[in-house]
Design a protein around this motif. Sequence first.
Motif, PDB file in Angstrom:
ATOM      1  N   GLN A 293       7.213 -14.964 -40.613  1.00  0.00           N
ATOM      2  CA  GLN A 293       6.460 -15.347 -41.604  1.00  0.00           C
ATOM      3  C   GLN A 293       7.239 -16.474 -42.380  1.00  0.00           C
ATOM      4  N   ILE A 294       8.714 -16.579 -42.175  1.00  0.00           N
ATOM      5  CA  ILE A 294       9.333 -17.695 -42.546  1.00  0.00           C
ATOM      6  C   ILE A 294      10.181 -18.281 -41.691  1.00  0.00           C
ATOM      7  N   SER A 295      10.902 -19.542 -41.927  1.00  0.00           N
ATOM      8  CA  SER A 295      11.760 -20.078 -40.974  1.00  0.00           C
ATOM      9  C   SER A 295      13.001 -19.500 -41.122  1.00  0.00           C
ATOM     10  N   ARG A 296      13.909 -20.044 -40.439  1.00  0.00           N
ATOM     11  CA  ARG A 296      15.505 -19.947 -40.405  1.00  0.00           C
ATOM     12  C   ARG A 296      15.793 -20.737 -41.699  1.00  0.00           C
ATOM     13  N   HIS A 297      15.314 -21.803 -41.983  1.00  0.00           N
ATOM     14  CA  HIS A 297      15.702 -22.580 -43.290  1.00  0.00           C
ATOM     15  C   HIS A 297      15.137 -22.068 -44.606  1.00  0.00           C
ATOM     16  N   ASP A 298      14.127 -21.446 -44.462  1.00  0.00           N
ATOM     17  CA  ASP A 298      13.450 -20.679 -45.527  1.00  0.00           C
ATOM     18  C   ASP A 298      14.382 -19.219 -45.812  1.00  0.00           C
ATOM     19  N   ALA A 299      14.939 -18.733 -44.873  1.00  0.00           N
ATOM     20  CA  ALA A 299      15.783 -17.735 -44.928  1.00  0.00           C
ATOM     21  C   ALA A 299      17.165 -18.052 -45.494  1.00  0.00           C
ATOM     22  N   LEU A 300      17.539 -19.017 -45.173  1.00  0.00           N
ATOM     23  CA  LEU A 300      19.215 -19.696 -45.603  1.00  0.00           C
ATOM     24  C   LEU A 300      18.570 -19.625 -47.189  1.00  0.00           C
TER      25      LEU A 300
END
Length: 810
Positions: A745-752
Motif C-alpha cells: 500500500q505504500i513504498s519504502r520511501h513512504d515508510a521512511l
Amino acid sequence: MAKWVNGPFRPIRRAAVIGSGVMGAGIAAHLANAGMEVLLLDVAPQSLTPEEEARGLTTAAPQVRNRLAAAALERMKKAQPAPLYEPAYAERIKPGNLDDHLHLLAEAEWIVEAVVERLDVKRQVLERIEAVRRPGTLVTTNTSGLPVAGMSEGRSEEFRRHFAATHFFNPPRYMKLVEVVPVEGVTAAAAVERLRAVCERQLGKGVVIAKDTPNFIANRIGTYGMLVTLEQLERFGLTVEEADALTGPAMGRPKTATFRMLDLVGLDTLLHVVDNVRERSGDEKERKRFARPAMLERMVADGRLGEKSGGGFYRKVRKPGGASDIEALDLRTWAYRPRQSVRSASVDAAKAAKGAAAKVKALLDADPKSDHAAFAWETLKRTLLYSARQLGVIADTVSDIDKAMKWGFGWELGPFELWDALGLASSVERMRNEGEDVPEWVLDWLKSGHTSFYKSESGARLYASGGAYKREEADEDDISLAALKEAGKTVFTTGGASLIDIGDDVVCLEFHSQNNAIGGDVLQGVRRAAEEVGRNWRGLVIANEGRNFCVGANLMLLLMEAQAGEWDEVEDIIRLFQSSMGLLGKLDRPVVAAPHRMTLGGGVEVCLPADRIILSPETYFGLVETGVGLIPAGGGTKQAARLAAERAEGGGLGELQAQLNLMFETIAMAKTSGSGYDAGRLGLLRPGDKAIIRQDARIAEAKRAVLELDREGYIPQPERRIRVAGKEGKAVLLLAVEAMRLAGQISRHDALIAGKLAHVIAGGDVKPGLEVSEQYLLDLEREAFLSLCGEPKTQARMSHMLATGKPLRN
C-alpha cells in the motif's frame, strides 16, 4: 452551523425543491449546507425498473414512487465535486414525489422550482404549488433564461408578488453567483430583498438583480463573448489552442478559457442558449449577433458535443498503461491531433505580468501588430461595447454586470473594470478611429470629465451611474483589504506581507508573496507584526484576499538549498519558521486566523498557533508535507502531538495512543478537508474554531472574534509540557506502517517518511507518558525535516511537485 452575522436576520429553516435533476439536486444540497430542512420532490414513476420488478415491487410502493428524488439523494452523497459540505448533511434532505407529498409544501418557507427548461411544464408545476402553498411563502424558479413574467401568468396576485427567478450557477455549492430576477412591477420589493438576504447571508452567495430578458446577465454576455471568439478565430485563422491561450488567464479569465469551457458546457447547450436570445429578441441587430455559427452546427451534427460525447474541440485519448493525452481539433482538416503549446511575444508577456489588468495590457502591447494581439483586441473590444449597450437592458448598473461576470464566469475583472484597466479614454478613441459605434452614454461620461467607470474615495468604491459616481453598496461584514490599502490603512509592508488597520484597533496580517507561499519575506512580516501588535493593537487577524490562503512553504527555495547542500541555510529557514509561529502562539494579544480555499502545509501551521480559526466554507485544510517527502516542521507536528495530548487529558496511555493514531494518520496520509465544515474530521481544529458560510464575511467574523477575546480580558495560554506516547507509542505507529508497506500500500520511501513522523509525534524514544517541552518536539521536528531533505527521493518529489503540481509516488 455557521453563526449568522450582519445583525438581525431571520434565516429560512424549511425549504422545498421541485425537480431532482442536476440543478435541482445541487440546489437542494446547498440549501442543506445552509442548515435548511429540505423537501426534494420529483414525479412519481409510472413504470418499474428491472431491479424493482425482481424485488416484487409495484408502482404503488414508496420506494418506486420516490425513486427519482431518492436516487438523486444517493448520488449527491458520492458525487465529485461534492455538492454537500459534509456527507451527513444529506440527512437534512427528505425525498418524495409530487403526488403523495405535494401537501408538505405548505410547511416550506421557500419553494424552488427546478424542473425541465420548458415554459409549459414550469407553468403546470407553479399551478400545483399555488394550490398548497401558504400565503407569503417565497416561490422561485431556477431558469437560465426563460421569461419569468410569462411563467407566472395565470397565478394569483398574492403568488406573483412573492415570485421571482433565482438563477443558480452550476454547481450551486461552488459557484458564487445567483441572479435574482423579479417580474417588473409585480414582484414585491420586500420579497426581492428577502431573497437577496437569504442568498447572501444564509447561502453565502453573491447576488445581482437582473432584468427579465433572455439569458439574464452573465449568460447573455458570456455567450456573446464566445460567439465573438469563434468569429475572430476563423477571421485570423488561429488554432483552438491559440485562442484558448489568448482568452484564458492572459485576459484574467479561468484556465478553461473559451473552447475548453465550451466542451464542459456542451456545444448543443450553447446553441440552445444562442437560440433563446435570438428567438426572444425583437432587435434585428441582436438577432444577427446571435446567429448560429456554422462551425458549431457542423460539430453538433457530427456528434462532437464536448466532454459528454467524448470530444468536442478537445478530446482525451487513453494510452496503454492508463495514462492519457489531450488532442485538439484541427479546424482545417477536422481531425484530432496532439495538443500544441502556444508561444508568442503577446502570450509570453501576459504570462510574465502580475495581475489581470497588467496581463491584458501586456497581451495587447507586447507585439501590437501580431495576429495574437489583433485577435485579443477584437474579442475584447466587441465584448466591452456589447456590455455597454446592455446597460439598462439586462441590468441597471455597471457594478451588477461586472459582478455577474466575475461570480458567474470566473473573470478576474468585469467588462467595465477591464475597460478601466485598458484606459477608458484611449481605448474609446481607438474604437472610434476604427469606426465602432460607441454607446452614447459612454461618450457623455467621458465628455463630463470622467476618466474611468470606477474610482475609490475614502476607502469606498464608486461606480458610474446616471452621469455621476454612485457609492457601491457594501455590507458592513465585507471587509476589503484592497480598499483599505487604497485608503491608506497600511501599517507596514514587506516583500511578502502587509499589516493593515481593519478598524477598532485590530490589524490584519496579509500575505502577498507568490502563491502566498511562506518564505523569509513572509516570516519577516509575521515577526514584525507580532512586535507591532504587542505594542499598539488589541489583536491580530491573519487573512488575505489571494486565490488561496497559503499553499505551504517556499518549496523552490528549500529544494535549491538542499540540492546545493546548504544545510545550515535549510536549518536556519526551519528555525525561523518555528520561532515565528511561536511568536504568534505567545503573543499577549488575541490572534485569529481566517483561511480560505487552499490552506495546506505551512498554511495550516500558520493557523494552528492562533487562538481561533474561522474557516470559509471552501477551505481545503491539511498538513500535506508527506506528499513532497517531508513532514510538517513549522510547528505542525508539535501542534498535532499537543492536540492529541489535550484530547487524552485525564485518560490513560491507551487514550493517548488512540488520539495519537488519529493525528498520525491525518498527517501521514496527507489528508485534506473537503470544506471548512469538514476540517474538524481531521482532528486539527479546537472547540472554538468554526466555519462560516459567507466567504466574504470571514475577515469581519475573525475581527469580531478578536474583539470578543479582548473584551473577555485575554490572557495568552501559558506554555505547557506535552505528554507523549514515547518509545512504545512510536512502536505501535511503526507496526502499522510496516504492515502497509508489506501489503504494497505504500513504498519504502513512504515508510521512511512515516517513520520519521512517528518518531517526532510520539516524542522520540522517551518513556511513555513523559511530559516534554514544546522546544523538545520542535527540535525533533527540525532534525527529521533536515534528514528527509537530504534524501534523493524526497528531492525528486519536491521537483515533481514544482514541475507538475502533482505528488510523485516513488
